[in-house]
Write a protein that holds these residues in place. Structure first.
Motif, PDB file in Angstrom:
ATOM      1  N   ASP A  11     -47.552   7.492   7.735  1.00 26.22           N
ATOM      2  CA  ASP A  11     -47.268   7.623   9.156  1.00 26.22           C
ATOM      3  C   ASP A  11     -46.024   6.789   9.437  1.00 26.22           C
ATOM      4  O   ASP A  11     -45.737   5.826   8.722  1.00 26.22           O
ATOM      5  N   LEU A  12     -45.270   7.156  10.453  1.00 23.28           N
ATOM      6  CA  LEU A  12     -43.983   6.508  10.707  1.00 23.28           C
ATOM      7  C   LEU A  12     -43.861   6.027  12.145  1.00 23.28           C
ATOM      8  O   LEU A  12     -44.252   6.735  13.074  1.00 23.28           O
ATOM      9  N   ILE A  13     -43.304   4.850  12.310  1.00 23.11           N
ATOM     10  CA  ILE A  13     -42.809   4.370  13.600  1.00 23.11           C
ATOM     11  C   ILE A  13     -41.295   4.310  13.444  1.00 23.11           C
ATOM     12  O   ILE A  13     -40.794   3.712  12.489  1.00 23.11           O
ATOM     13  N   THR A  14     -40.567   4.933  14.360  1.00 24.40           N
ATOM     14  CA  THR A  14     -39.110   4.962  14.275  1.00 24.40           C
ATOM     15  C   THR A  14     -38.499   4.293  15.501  1.00 24.40           C
ATOM     16  O   THR A  14     -38.813   4.671  16.628  1.00 24.40           O
ATOM     17  N   VAL A  39     -29.074  -1.061  14.961  1.00 22.28           N
ATOM     18  CA  VAL A  39     -30.030  -0.958  13.857  1.00 22.28           C
ATOM     19  C   VAL A  39     -31.055   0.129  14.154  1.00 22.28           C
ATOM     20  O   VAL A  39     -31.589   0.211  15.267  1.00 22.28           O
ATOM     21  N   ASP A  40     -31.313   0.939  13.139  1.00 21.59           N
ATOM     22  CA  ASP A  40     -32.405   1.895  13.165  1.00 21.59           C
ATOM     23  C   ASP A  40     -33.428   1.428  12.139  1.00 21.59           C
ATOM     24  O   ASP A  40     -33.057   0.991  11.040  1.00 21.59           O
ATOM     25  N   ALA A  41     -34.697   1.505  12.495  1.00 23.60           N
ATOM     26  CA  ALA A  41     -35.758   1.081  11.587  1.00 23.60           C
ATOM     27  C   ALA A  41     -36.848   2.145  11.547  1.00 23.60           C
ATOM     28  O   ALA A  41     -37.283   2.628  12.596  1.00 23.60           O
ATOM     29  N   VAL A  42     -37.251   2.502  10.331  1.00 27.57           N
ATOM     30  CA  VAL A  42     -38.372   3.413  10.141  1.00 27.57           C
ATOM     31  C   VAL A  42     -39.452   2.628   9.403  1.00 27.57           C
ATOM     32  O   VAL A  42     -39.237   2.182   8.273  1.00 27.57           O
ATOM     33  N   LEU A  43     -40.581   2.444  10.071  1.00 26.70           N
ATOM     34  CA  LEU A  43     -41.685   1.674   9.521  1.00 26.70           C
ATOM     35  C   LEU A  43     -42.715   2.641   8.954  1.00 26.70           C
ATOM     36  O   LEU A  43     -43.227   3.502   9.675  1.00 26.70           O
ATOM     37  N   HIS A  44     -43.017   2.500   7.686  1.00 25.34           N
ATOM     38  CA  HIS A  44     -43.997   3.349   7.008  1.00 25.34           C
ATOM     39  C   HIS A  44     -45.334   2.629   7.032  1.00 25.34           C
ATOM     40  O   HIS A  44     -45.424   1.466   6.608  1.00 25.34           O
ATOM     41  N   SER A  58     -53.914  -3.525  15.270  1.00 24.71           N
ATOM     42  CA  SER A  58     -54.097  -2.790  14.013  1.00 24.71           C
ATOM     43  C   SER A  58     -52.842  -2.064  13.556  1.00 24.71           C
ATOM     44  O   SER A  58     -52.890  -1.270  12.618  1.00 24.71           O
ATOM     45  N   THR A  59     -51.733  -2.317  14.224  1.00 26.17           N
ATOM     46  CA  THR A  59     -50.480  -1.653  13.865  1.00 26.17           C
ATOM     47  C   THR A  59     -49.317  -2.614  14.102  1.00 26.17           C
ATOM     48  O   THR A  59     -49.506  -3.714  14.616  1.00 26.17           O
ATOM     49  N   ALA A  60     -48.133  -2.200  13.716  1.00 21.35           N
ATOM     50  CA  ALA A  60     -46.934  -3.001  13.981  1.00 21.35           C
ATOM     51  C   ALA A  60     -46.465  -2.729  15.407  1.00 21.35           C
ATOM     52  O   ALA A  60     -46.271  -1.572  15.780  1.00 21.35           O
ATOM     53  N   SER A  61     -46.308  -3.774  16.190  1.00 21.00           N
ATOM     54  CA  SER A  61     -45.790  -3.626  17.549  1.00 21.00           C
ATOM     55  C   SER A  61     -44.296  -3.340  17.478  1.00 21.00           C
ATOM     56  O   SER A  61     -43.513  -4.188  17.054  1.00 21.00           O
ATOM     57  N   TYR A  62     -43.896  -2.150  17.893  1.00 14.87           N
ATOM     58  CA  TYR A  62     -42.471  -1.820  17.822  1.00 14.87           C
ATOM     59  C   TYR A  62     -41.641  -2.712  18.732  1.00 14.87           C
ATOM     60  O   TYR A  62     -40.484  -2.986  18.442  1.00 14.87           O
ATOM     61  N   ALA A  63     -42.235  -3.223  19.817  1.00 12.73           N
ATOM     62  CA  ALA A  63     -41.504  -4.156  20.688  1.00 12.73           C
ATOM     63  C   ALA A  63     -41.206  -5.455  19.939  1.00 12.73           C
ATOM     64  O   ALA A  63     -40.093  -5.986  20.013  1.00 12.73           O
ATOM     65  N   GLU A  64     -42.192  -5.959  19.201  1.00 10.91           N
ATOM     66  CA  GLU A  64     -41.985  -7.185  18.437  1.00 10.91           C
ATOM     67  C   GLU A  64     -41.009  -6.969  17.289  1.00 10.91           C
ATOM     68  O   GLU A  64     -40.193  -7.847  16.987  1.00 10.91           O
ATOM     69  N   VAL A  65     -41.065  -5.806  16.651  1.00 11.41           N
ATOM     70  CA  VAL A  65     -40.105  -5.490  15.581  1.00 11.41           C
ATOM     71  C   VAL A  65     -38.699  -5.474  16.152  1.00 11.41           C
ATOM     72  O   VAL A  65     -37.764  -6.057  15.589  1.00 11.41           O
ATOM     73  N   ALA A  66     -38.512  -4.818  17.303  1.00 16.66           N
ATOM     74  CA  ALA A  66     -37.186  -4.747  17.931  1.00 16.66           C
ATOM     75  C   ALA A  66     -36.668  -6.143  18.278  1.00 16.66           C
ATOM     76  O   ALA A  66     -35.488  -6.450  18.045  1.00 16.66           O
ATOM     77  N   GLU A  67     -37.532  -6.988  18.808  1.00 21.56           N
ATOM     78  CA  GLU A  67     -37.127  -8.355  19.142  1.00 21.56           C
ATOM     79  C   GLU A  67     -36.716  -9.129  17.892  1.00 21.56           C
ATOM     80  O   GLU A  67     -35.727  -9.869  17.904  1.00 21.56           O
ATOM     81  N   ARG A  68     -37.441  -8.936  16.811  1.00 18.09           N
ATOM     82  CA  ARG A  68     -37.106  -9.629  15.561  1.00 18.09           C
ATOM     83  C   ARG A  68     -35.770  -9.147  15.017  1.00 18.09           C
ATOM     84  O   ARG A  68     -34.966  -9.942  14.508  1.00 18.09           O
ATOM     85  N   ILE A  69     -35.511  -7.849  15.109  1.00 26.63           N
ATOM     86  CA  ILE A  69     -34.229  -7.303  14.670  1.00 26.63           C
ATOM     87  C   ILE A  69     -33.087  -7.963  15.442  1.00 26.63           C
ATOM     88  O   ILE A  69     -32.095  -8.404  14.849  1.00 26.63           O
TER      89      ILE A  69
END
Length: 131
Positions: A11-14, A39-44, A58-69
């Motif tokens: 499954d993907l988060i983009t 930056v573009d990120a695709v999380l598998h 139970s999943t990666a928070s895309y908001a937190e990923v974006a902030e980390r980027i």
């Protein structure tokens, strides 16, 4: 890959277009003045647990990923966008519950002497392979 059935696609988060000013580059003015990076990120991942519980834990928070980027792009400078891309991928793998990540770093204002639309690098990293 991952906890799903063998041969099952992840499954993907983009995330696309996460933007920040960074001071990366080999030229003095790039380090001094900074420039935009995108930056573009695709999380598998495997969404089974998240879908079953409907819980963001139970999943990666895309908001937190974006902030980390943004933190990494605007943080400590490196010479190469290749280094930046690997740094981003390794951080996402270490800090978020994903099985693999593909990171593309765009440098739309790169110091290139001819007209161009964009320059980018892409890296793919997964758990168990250099993480």
């Amino acid at each position: 890959m991952g906890s799903g059935s063998p041969g099952r696609r992840p499954d993907l988060i983009t995330l696309t277009g996460v933007s920040a000013v960074g001071h990366h580059g080999v030229l003095d003015f790039e380090r001094r003045d900074g420039q935009p990076f995108v930056v573009d990120a695709v999380l598998h991942s495997d969404f089974s647990a998240a879908a079953g519980t409907d819980d963001i834990g139970s999943t990666a928070s895309y908001a937190e990923v974006a902030e980390r980027i943004v933190e990494i792009v605007s943080g400590e400078p490196v010479d190469l966008i290749e280094t930046l891309a690997v740094r981003l991928a390794e951080s996402v793998l270490a800090e978020f519950p994903v099985e693999a990540v593909e990171i593309t770093v765009h440098k739309p204002k790169a110091p290139i002497a001819v007209p161009f639309g964009d320059v980018s690098v892409t890296v793919f990293r997964e758990r168990g392979r250099g993480d």
